[in-house]
Scaffold this active site. Sequence first.
Site, mmCIF file in Angstrom:
data_model
loop_
_atom_site.group_PDB
_atom_site.id
_atom_site.type_symbol
_atom_site.label_atom_id
_atom_site.label_comp_id
_atom_site.label_asym_id
_atom_site.label_seq_id
_atom_site.Cartn_x
_atom_site.Cartn_y
_atom_site.Cartn_z
ATOM 1 N NE ARG A 1 -0.586 -26.062 27.613
ATOM 2 C CZ ARG A 1 -1.603 -25.317 28.153
ATOM 3 N NH1 ARG A 1 -2.101 -26.297 29.124
ATOM 4 N NH2 ARG A 1 -1.761 -24.281 27.990
ATOM 5 C CE1 TYR B 1 -3.300 -33.785 36.441
ATOM 6 C CE2 TYR B 1 -2.653 -32.065 34.649
ATOM 7 C CZ TYR B 1 -3.547 -32.638 35.724
ATOM 8 O OH TYR B 1 -4.638 -31.752 36.170
ATOM 9 N N GLY C 1 -6.993 -19.243 26.352
ATOM 10 C CA GLY C 1 -7.705 -20.532 27.017
ATOM 11 C C GLY C 1 -9.303 -20.111 27.277
ATOM 12 N NE ARG C 2 -9.233 -18.321 32.979
ATOM 13 C CZ ARG C 2 -8.265 -19.038 33.667
ATOM 14 N NH1 ARG C 2 -8.162 -20.124 33.952
ATOM 15 N NH2 ARG C 2 -7.240 -18.105 33.746
ATOM 16 C CD GLN D 1 -2.826 -31.832 27.105
ATOM 17 O OE1 GLN D 1 -3.709 -31.949 27.851
ATOM 18 N NE2 GLN D 1 -2.004 -30.812 27.103
#
Length: 366
Positions: A233, A186, A322-323, A100
């Site tokens: 993404r 971002y 994810g987690r 990424q």
Amino acid sequence: MKDALFQSIQLGKISLKNRIVMPPMTRSRASQPGNVANAMMAQYYAQRASAGLIVAEGTQISAMGQGYAWTPGIYSQEQIAGWKLTTDAVHAKGGTIFAQLWHVGRVTHPDNIGGQQAISSSAIKADGVKVFVDNGSDQPGFVEVTQPREMTKEDITQVIGEYRQAALNAIEAGFDGIELHAANGYLINQFIDSQANNRSDEYGGSIENRLRFLGEVVAAMAGAIGADRIGVRLAPFTSLNGTIDATPVETYTAAAALLNTLDVAYIHIAEVDWEDAPETPQSFKDAVRQVYQGVLIYAGRYDARKGAQAVEDGDTDMVGFGRPFVANPDLPARIKNDYPLAKHNPETLFGGTAEGLTDYPEFLTQ
């Protein structure tokens, strides 16, 4: 129903063994100095190589692109060599891994970027946003971000070149492809979302103009490594790091249509995942499916049942967990066999040693 997650799928020229994605998660364990990916990180990703696709943690494309202490880069030869440890280890286990590529823009502090002033689409500070710094003298900790300066045309050209070079570096490091981080507030997101972009030139104002930087970055990278090795993404409905769009459905449907013309391999949509967060509107999912013909990945509050249902319903082609991947290196096997999921320790998510990174056991070895 969970069988839907275990069908193979074609991603560009790559055949993936299942539809379970390990999405990018910052872990802040790169070796210092130099922000170099290391053997501990290689072991972490190799342990999780049973995912259909791993997207490695956000990796800054330049020294100016770094938002937090101890995150890895991919702009020096030492960093490329460091990532080669990870890609070799994942490939040895039969896995597929994308890098990424990350530039945080205004979501940083001078301590993380060599004392420079942060850059962004516009000179708008992300009020209340904090980042983790290690300036080598004070105790490492969180500080508020500072005022950025608006990028000039020369800055824009330079950063596009840095993305292009980072894509080439990722392939040199052995990654199967790259994911462009255009989400979560971002740099690219700072161009896309209306409340973070008050430019009056061709990069601001209309939706088409606010998407221009995204399109130019993708086109430059596609020219270097091929669009079939690129994913993007997006986070249409989050307000992370202070980026909010006034018309997210229209803006991000247009983004999906643009990425379709650019022929990227996939779009990875990060859904809002905090408690009591609203669901992504079905009308938006339908609109994206209509304008984008590539592979769709959604990540958010998915469990095995909800993820499989989303694939069966045609809303998505792959699902990011994810987690759950933090504490369950064998997550696909646990899903397939209905094994219980381990819980991660939130205290060991960022920074530190192998504890909380590589010491979570597989179910059958506990």
